[in-house]
Motif scaffolding. Structure first.
Motif, PDB file in Angstrom:
ATOM      1  N   GLN A   1       0.825  -1.199   0.000  1.00 49.87           N
ATOM      2  CA  GLN A   1       0.000   0.000   0.000  1.00 49.87           C
ATOM      3  C   GLN A   1       0.865   1.257   0.000  1.00 49.87           C
ATOM      4  OE1 GLN A   1      -2.640   0.289   3.343  1.00 49.87           O
ATOM      5  NE2 GLN A   1      -3.663   2.121   2.598  1.00 49.87           N
ATOM      6  N   GLN A   2       1.951   1.242   0.767  1.00 52.73           N
ATOM      7  CA  GLN A   2       2.825   2.401   0.811  1.00 52.73           C
ATOM      8  C   GLN A   2       3.534   2.626  -0.532  1.00 52.73           C
ATOM      9  OE1 GLN A   2       3.452   4.757   3.492  1.00 52.73           O
ATOM     10  NE2 GLN A   2       4.193   5.684   1.610  1.00 52.73           N
TER      11      GLN A   2
ATOM     12  N   GLN B   1       1.389   4.259  -3.218  1.00 55.33           N
ATOM     13  CA  GLN B   1       1.032   5.655  -3.007  1.00 55.33           C
ATOM     14  C   GLN B   1       2.118   6.612  -3.487  1.00 55.33           C
ATOM     15  OE1 GLN B   1       0.161   6.051   1.155  1.00 55.33           O
ATOM     16  NE2 GLN B   1      -1.772   4.957   1.031  1.00 55.33           N
TER      17      GLN B   1
ATOM     18  N   SER C   1      -3.957  12.026  -3.841  1.00 54.60           N
ATOM     19  CA  SER C   1      -3.778  10.665  -4.324  1.00 54.60           C
ATOM     20  C   SER C   1      -5.123   9.948  -4.393  1.00 54.60           C
ATOM     21  CB  SER C   1      -2.824   9.888  -3.407  1.00 54.60           C
ATOM     22  OG  SER C   1      -3.386   9.743  -2.119  1.00 54.60           O
TER      23      SER C   1
ATOM     24  N   ALA D   1      -5.789   7.103  -3.063  1.00 54.58           N
ATOM     25  CA  ALA D   1      -6.099   6.555  -1.739  1.00 54.58           C
ATOM     26  C   ALA D   1      -6.731   7.623  -0.841  1.00 54.58           C
ATOM     27  CB  ALA D   1      -4.827   6.003  -1.101  1.00 54.58           C
ATOM     28  N   LYS D   2      -6.217   8.861  -0.900  1.00 53.48           N
ATOM     29  CA  LYS D   2      -6.799   9.931  -0.085  1.00 53.48           C
ATOM     30  C   LYS D   2      -8.227  10.237  -0.520  1.00 53.48           C
ATOM     31  CE  LYS D   2      -2.408  12.215   1.011  1.00 53.48           C
ATOM     32  NZ  LYS D   2      -1.605  13.459   0.851  1.00 53.48           N
TER      33      LYS D   2
END
Length: 419
Positions: free
Chosen positions: A154-155, A158, A327, A329-330
């Motif tokens: 996940q990191q 991003q 992003s 994800a955000k």
């Protein structure tokens, strides 16, 4: 070799990796090669289970093995193209060199296949190797190992292209010149997970509030002469944190001279294309909350992006941080919070949405900005609730009202044989 394997491989490549078929000189030979590899792996696992667990090699056992062997092999030899990380695509666009340490990072579909295969090996008394190199002795260790891999993946997904290049230098410096490669010369995912876990715990990927400083004593202790060869953790970590700070705090003159097409998407410049890109990125995710957020994004029409921009900008972005990079994800996290607040839930009655800006009474200059920001959020939520109400009360033959109804998510992400 069964014809079922060849048909399943062809279906997977056509659906998830069509470029691999187009670039191949002999597509049939490519399909036969992958099918033969799957058949050999299935045969070995069936023989192991049959001998050690005293089972008969029945069709049910073979089907159970195919369900885990097929996706783990196909996602390795032909990763799904729609799940390629945005940072890797950006690096290819801007000619940022990335080695196999980053480009061979598994996709979300492959990570799920690897987790299912580890679970199968544990259930059939086969050794399961952790990222630390040890053999798992309990199911809790396997679950914890999978959690570390998900956090690292996940990191990495991003980060942008330059951040991935700096992270690759950091991983190589931490593992040594040959530590990032396995016994056959390929990059190891286990070593990447170990370094990413340490750096995430140390806060390396958090955006600094102040410009990062390079401590000369730490740099000399780590070997200053090796910094320019890409083998110094302190220097690589400093470059990564400096890039993250520059992304969050771009210079005013740079922002004015930069073409609009090359600017990063922010909460103030959110457009419909970025919403669609978020849907494509997370549409195969198995998390129920993520699938619900993706379904909501699919219902948003292009003319509603302005209200979505107001909702994200004033509710989910810190004051004064409108210029920070937005992003996928955000954006998805903010949609999840709005779902919990029933912003996209159909009310029992159609909400009243007055013209934006209608108010009574006098507003002085100090209250004017706060009023307009609050009014924009309330108006956006009323608009989304009204759209949800119209979809819930739409007639079956009303194509205009049903055009934005969320499509049901497909239950099978990978086309496996026998499924």
């Amino acid at each position: 070799m069964s014809r079922r394997y060849r048909k399943a491989v062809e279906q997977y490549l056509t659906t998830h990796a069509p470029t691999a078929l187009k670039r191949s000189n002999d597509p049939k030979q490519l399909i036969n090669t992958y099918a033969a590899e799957i058949a050999d792996a299935v045969r070995d696992d069936v023989d192991f289970v049959a001998v050690n667990n005293l089972e008969r090699p029945t069709r049910e056992l073979r089907t159970r093995v195919e369900r885990v062997v097929f996706p783990v092999i196909m996602t390795r030899v032909a990763p799904p193209e729609l799940e390629k990380a945005k940072g890797i695509v950006e690096a290819e666009t801007f000619y940022i060199a990335l080695s196999d340490t980053i480009t061979s990072v598994p996709t979300p579909m492959r990570l799920r296949a690897m987790e299912a295969y580890d679970t199968f090996r544990w259930d059939t008394n086969q050794p399961v190797f952790l990222v630390s190199g040890e053999v798992a002795t309990s199911r809790e260790q396997i679950d914890q190992d999978h959690q570390l891999q998900r956090a690292a993946l996940q990191q990495l997904r991003q980060l942008d292209g330059q951040s991935l290049a700096d992270t690759e230098d950091l991983i190589t410096a931490a593992l040594g010149p040959d530590g990032a490669k396995g016994p056959w010369g390929s990059a190891t995912w286990a070593g990447t997970v170990r370094v990413m876990t340490q750096e995430i715990a140390a806060g390396t990927f958090e955006t600094p509030s102040t410009p990062p400083q390079l401590v000369r004593s730490e740099l000399e202790q780590a070997g200053e002469s090796e910094m320019y060869a890409g083998r110094n953790e302190v220097g690589d970590r400093f470059r990564l944190r400096t890039h993250l700070y520059n992304l969050a705090n771009p210079g005013q003159e740079i922002a004015e001279r930069m073409p609009e097409a090359l600017r990063a998407t922010t909460a103030a410049t959110l457009d419909y294309d970025f919403v669609q890109y978020t849907v494509q990125t997370f549409q195969r995710d198995a998390d129920p909350a993520t699938r619900a957020a993706v379904s909501v994004l699919q219902t948003i029409r292009p003319e509603r992006v302005e209200q979505l921009r107001d909702l994200i900008r004033y509710e989910h972005v810190a004051p004064g941080a409108d210029h920070q990079r937005l992003s996928t994800a955000k954006l998805l996290e903010s949609i999840k919070e709005e779902i919990d607040g029933n912003t996209f839930t159909a009310p029992s009655q159609r909400p009243h949405t007055p013209a934006f800006g209608d108010h009574h009474g006098h507003l002085d200059n100090d209250e004017r900005d706060e009023y307009w920001e609050r009014a924009a959020v309330d108006y956006a939520r009323d608009v989304f609730r009204a759209d949800a109400y119209e979809r819930s009360t739409a007639r079956p033959n009303d194509i205009h009202a049903t055009a934005s109804i969320p499509r049901p998510a497909s239950s099978a992400a990978v086309a496996a044989p026998g499924l």
